[in-house]
Design a protein around this motif. Structure first.
Motif, PDB file in Angstrom:
ATOM      1  N   GLN A  93       0.973  -1.428  -0.293  1.00 18.23           N
ATOM      2  CA  GLN A  93       0.436   0.101  -0.210  1.00 18.23           C
ATOM      3  C   GLN A  93       0.725   1.482  -0.087  1.00 18.23           C
ATOM      4  OE1 GLN A  93      -4.242  -0.493   2.025  1.00 18.23           O
ATOM      5  NE2 GLN A  93      -2.821  -0.994   3.830  1.00 18.23           N
ATOM      6  N   ASN A  94       2.050   1.102   0.052  1.00 16.93           N
ATOM      7  CA  ASN A  94       2.812   2.171  -0.018  1.00 16.93           C
ATOM      8  C   ASN A  94       3.420   2.180  -0.294  1.00 16.93           C
ATOM      9  OD1 ASN A  94       2.036   2.277   3.138  1.00 16.93           O
ATOM     10  ND2 ASN A  94       3.120   0.807   2.962  1.00 16.93           N
ATOM     11  N   TYR A 100      -0.275   1.584  -4.335  1.00 13.40           N
ATOM     12  CA  TYR A 100       0.016   2.407  -3.105  1.00 13.40           C
ATOM     13  C   TYR A 100      -1.706   3.057  -3.311  1.00 13.40           C
ATOM     14  CZ  TYR A 100      -0.160   6.166  -6.335  1.00 13.40           C
ATOM     15  OH  TYR A 100      -1.083   7.185  -7.041  1.00 13.40           O
ATOM     16  N   ARG A 101      -1.491   3.030  -1.978  1.00 11.83           N
ATOM     17  CA  ARG A 101      -3.167   3.548  -1.900  1.00 11.83           C
ATOM     18  C   ARG A 101      -3.728   5.466  -2.239  1.00 11.83           C
ATOM     19  NH1 ARG A 101      -7.545   1.599  -0.070  1.00 11.83           N
ATOM     20  NH2 ARG A 101      -6.500  -0.632   0.880  1.00 11.83           N
ATOM     21  N   ASN A 102      -4.038   5.222  -3.405  1.00  9.18           N
ATOM     22  CA  ASN A 102      -4.503   7.125  -3.741  1.00  9.18           C
ATOM     23  C   ASN A 102      -4.962   7.353  -2.488  1.00  9.18           C
ATOM     24  OD1 ASN A 102      -4.912   9.035  -5.043  1.00  9.18           O
ATOM     25  ND2 ASN A 102      -5.196   8.476  -7.084  1.00  9.18           N
ATOM     26  N   PRO A 103      -4.727   8.542  -1.768  1.00  9.23           N
ATOM     27  CA  PRO A 103      -5.122   9.155  -0.540  1.00  9.23           C
ATOM     28  C   PRO A 103      -7.008   9.897  -1.328  1.00  9.23           C
ATOM     29  CG  PRO A 103      -3.231   9.711  -0.572  1.00  9.23           C
ATOM     30  CD  PRO A 103      -2.921   9.288  -2.565  1.00  9.23           C
ATOM     31  N   ALA A 104      -6.552  10.310  -2.474  1.00 10.42           N
ATOM     32  CA  ALA A 104      -7.766  10.937  -3.246  1.00 10.42           C
ATOM     33  C   ALA A 104      -9.010  10.490  -2.736  1.00 10.42           C
ATOM     34  CB  ALA A 104      -7.245  11.339  -4.560  1.00 10.42           C
ATOM     35  N   GLY A 106      -9.098   6.903  -2.601  1.00  7.42           N
ATOM     36  CA  GLY A 106      -9.081   5.597  -1.731  1.00  7.42           C
ATOM     37  C   GLY A 106      -8.476   3.989  -2.063  1.00  7.42           C
TER      38      GLY A 106
END
Lengths: 339, 466
Positions: A93-94, A100-104, A106
């Motif tokens: 996820q990093n 990775y998890r796109n913070p925008a 999710g």
């Protein structure tokens, strides 16, 4: 990502990587069996076996990247996945651009995620018939052994120690340790330009071991490494922490996988990869030992994936920061039928 | 002293050994020093006659009583000041240092919580973070103003003042990177947390220890028995009794009202002194047993809960990116467990120390919600491990059923318990200070009365010679 990866067999691979590069630069090695092996894989493998044996890996480990021949035939593992209706894949996820998890949004995205979806699409008919399960670096093998996931697609390096614990697909990406520094830095790569510079690496990583073997006069060790007083300045828990230190001006350069270094460069337009990779490593998809039908199926997927989707995924996720890769590593297959 | 002027001027530093008011009339060894010749000579002359002896006796008794009053006033003023410092200065500073620690830990918790919510960061979380940082900064200024520049506490305050802006800078960078969609934000947040846990919080802890040591010092000063005053009082009492006994033998009279008044005044000061000091000690003991000790474990509990919450948030932020030194488990999950264990220990101790329902109920409440929190946490971890990140996130920072809500309950209950114990402390220590309040002035006044009484008593006898 291999910060905590098993190191057996990889120690000698640094030197091997250099040898490989030399060989690959001079001439294309003819394939021994099946399609062309990874660049420089042929004759240069012998030292790898010695190095691996010296470090306690399997004595007969000569070609860790050699996997089972591809097949689309169904077996018990695939039947179980079909019955479930979902393929469970362990991912990161990093790692920017890989998993990775796109913070925008999710959602999980990246090169590894695309590959996981391609496997799901082949087995179950839909790229969305997949459960992506975040797996920490140290839990990759345990997650397979504990049957928590069917596959691990998580920048996982194929090596001699690991092939005794998990079954790898053929290699889907070639990487190597590389230096990352500010664009205007006088550092030119893994060479004497590192003299007197502060260099960051992840604790216990291949990069750290390479610096231990040869640092070119770089400062790369914390005073109290491995104790509670460890300041985590030059050796950090995670490769991405190095970019934080680099931006804060606490270090001058970072050494990590070129693939992951590219992920760092993608997050900071002021830094770039320097020189060329000074080791050669391959990422593979891992399955539980004995799940041969699944491994063959993944290899089958990879055959098609290399033909087109691979290049598109490379273009989409990696090319901007990891340019100059003409294509995926050629698969290497085992001649004997069993593992 | 001027009230004692009825007696013949007593020679300065009259060699009046206690209990032997009359010096030997024929002191052998005539002093050689010319300036002293007049005094001893006069004294000898005075001592040669009964009225002279009486005058000397009166002067000496008056002096003794006044000296006792003065010693008592001075000594008790010191005790009373120390007790006042306990209530008004060192305990508030110690409480402030604990507050600084809590604010910093809380800021770290809020930063991680807000980060988890990302672009949907609730305004309340942001405000809580900003308030925490502002509180810490304000209390640091206050602590600096009350701290001697060369002390250990001052060094810690300097460290905190240097590190706090760096910390907030890292948090802002984490936020900015996160808004751009970069995983780097998480790395910055972890770096901020690392600086918080390795630099800021240890410095705050040392500051708390330094301030608490100062509190213990002030408390010790206030509790120390006023030995000099007590000894002086007994001595004066003995001298007065002996003078009256001699008076009785020589004149066959039972009572001398003046000397009796002096004795009564001295006894009153002595009793007051002993009584007030016993009360003050009891008050300070109470403050320590029911206030300070409870405050200490409650602070530990609160800090444990804050650390656990910060690590719980970071477990979700780091997503397995950071492992313990042995590489076997997730660093933040491990530290969450350790902090929760610390919280349990502190709560059990606080429960044991709580001496009334007002103190015990919030602690029980906190324990209840801690158990609830732990259950919810386990569920959130299971959800995360099952691959449902969004579901896990909801269980951590969502609404009423989240671990965050349970943490808030624990925090509120602990705050209530802390407020209660702080009141207990201030009340008990205030009683201690008040017990000593009138004593210095009272001792002085009574001593003067006693001296007047002694002189009056002696004068009454003198009058019989005229």
């Amino acid at each position: 990502m291999d910060e905590r990866g098993t190191r057996g067999g990889r120690g000698g691979r640094g030197a091997l990587g250099l040898a490989c590069l030399l060989v690959a630069a001079s001439a294309l090695v003819p394939p021994r069996h099946g399609p062309a092996p990874a660049p420089g894989a042929g004759p240069a493998r012998a030292p790898a076996a010695e190095a691996a044996a010296a470090e306690g890996a399997a004595e007969d480990c000569t070609d860790p990247e050699a996997s089972l021949p591809p097949s689309a035939a169904d077996g018990p593992t695939i039947a179980a996945i079909r019955a479930r209706g979902k393929l469970v894949v362990g991912v990161d996820q990093n790692s920017y651009r890989w998993g990775y998890r796109n913070p925008a949004t999710g959602t999980l995205e990246g090169f590894d995620i695309d590959l996981a979806r391609a496997v799901a699409a082949d087995i179950l008919g839909s790229p969305d018939a997949v459960i992506l399960r975040a797996v920490p670096t140290n839990q990759r093998i345990a997650a397979l052994e504990g049957r928590k996931v069917d596959l691990v697609v998580r920048t996982m390096t194929i090596n001699c120690a690991r092939i005794r614990q998990v079954a790898f697909s053929t290699a889907y990406f070639e990487t190597g340790q590389q230096v990352l520094a500010a664009k205007d830095s006088p550092i030119t790569g893994y060479d004497t330009s590192l003299a007197g510079k502060r260099v960051c690496s992840a604790e216990g990583s291949t990069a750290y071991e390479a610096l231990e073997r040869r640092s070119y006069g770089a400062i790369h060790r914390d005073e109290h490494d491995g104790t509670p007083r460890d300041a985590d300045r030059y050796t950090v828990p995670n490769q991405l922490d190095c970019l934080v230190r680099l931006q804060a001006g606490e270090v001058d350069a970072v050494v990590t996988d070129s693939a992951l270094a590219a992920g760092q460069a993608a997050q900071d337009p002021a830094v770039e990869l320097k020189g060329t990779p000074f080791t050669t490593e391959y990422y593979g998809v891992a399955a539980r030992l004995g799940h041969d039908d699944l491994v063959r199926r993944v290899n089958h997927v990879l055959v098609a994936y290399r033909a087109g989707p691979w290049a598109r995924a490379y273009e989409k996720w990696l090319k901007a920061d990891l340019p100059g890769i003409s294509g995926p590593p050629a698969p290497l297959y085992r001649t004997e039928a069993s593992s | 002293m001027s009230d004692a002027g009825n007696a013949r001027p007593a020679p300065a530093g009259a060699p009046a050994p206690a209990g032997v008011p009359v010096p030997p009339p024929d002191g052998h060894g005539v002093p050689r020093g010319a300036p002293r010749r007049g005094g001893p000579a006069r004294l000898r002359a005075a001592a040669a006659t009964p009225p002279g002896r009486l005058r000397i006796l009166g002067a000496v008794l008056a002096l003794l009583v006044v000296a006792f009053g003065a010693v008592t006033a001075v000594e008790v003023t010191g005790r009373s000041d120390a007790a006042g410092d306990v209530v008004g200065r060192s305990q508030p500073l110690s409480a402030d240092a604990a507050h600084i620690y809590r604010s910093l830990a809380d800021a770290d918790t809020a930063a991680a919580g807000g980060f988890l919510a990302g672009a949907r960061e609730p305004a309340g979380v942001r405000e809580r973070y900003e308030e925490d940082v502002a509180t810490a900064a304000r209390l640091l200024v206050k602590a600096a103003a009350n701290t001697d520049g060369s002390s250990a506490a001052a060094a810690e305050i300097t460290t905190l003042n240097e590190e706090l802006p760096r910390y907030t800078g890292l948090v802002e960078q984490a936020r900015a990177a996160d808004r751009q969609g970069l995983p780097l934000g998480g790395a910055y947040l972890r770096y901020a947390n690392q600086r918080m846990t390795t630099r800021l919080l240890p410095a705050a802890e040392r500051l708390y220890e330094a301030e608490t040591a100062r509190l213990a010092e002030d408390e010790g000063d206030a509790r120390a028995w006023p030995v000099l005053s007590l000894a002086a009082g007994l001595l004066v009492l003995a001298a007065l009794v002996r003078a009256q006994w001699r008076d009785h033998r020589h004149t066959n009279r039972i009572l001398n009202p003046g000397l009796l008044a002096a004795t009564a005044a001295t006894a009153a000061v002595l009793l007051w002194l002993a009584g007030a000091h016993t009360l003050a000690r009891a008050g300070l003991g109470d403050a320590r047993a029911h206030g300070q000790d409870s405050l200490k474990v409650l602070n530990e509990a609160r800090i444990g809960s804050l650390k656990a919450r910060a690590n719980e948030n970071l477990t979700v932020v780091a997503r397995g990116a950071v492992l313990t030194d042995d590489g076997r488990s997730d660093k933040y999950a491990t530290e969450y467990g350790a902090a929760m264990a610390g919280l349990d220990r502190a709560l059990a101790e606080a429960r044991r120390l709580a001496d009334d329902a007002a103190g015990g109920d919030p602690v029980a409440d906190a324990a209840h919600w801690t158990a609830e929190w732990r259950e919810r946490h386990a569920e959130a971890r299971r959800t995360d491990e099952a691959g449902d990140y969004d579901g896990a996130l909801k269980r951590v920072i969502g609404g009423e059923a989240s671990t965050g809500a349970a943490f808030d309950r624990v925090d509120a209950a602990l705050r209530k318990a802390l407020d209660h114990e702080q009141e207990e402390f201030t009340g008990a220590a205030g009683r201690a200070r008040d017990a000593l309040a009138g004593l210095p002035a009272g001792a002085a006044a009574l001593a003067v009365l006693g001296a007047v009484g002694a002189v009056a008593g002696v004068n009454r006898r003198l009058a019989e010679y005229r």
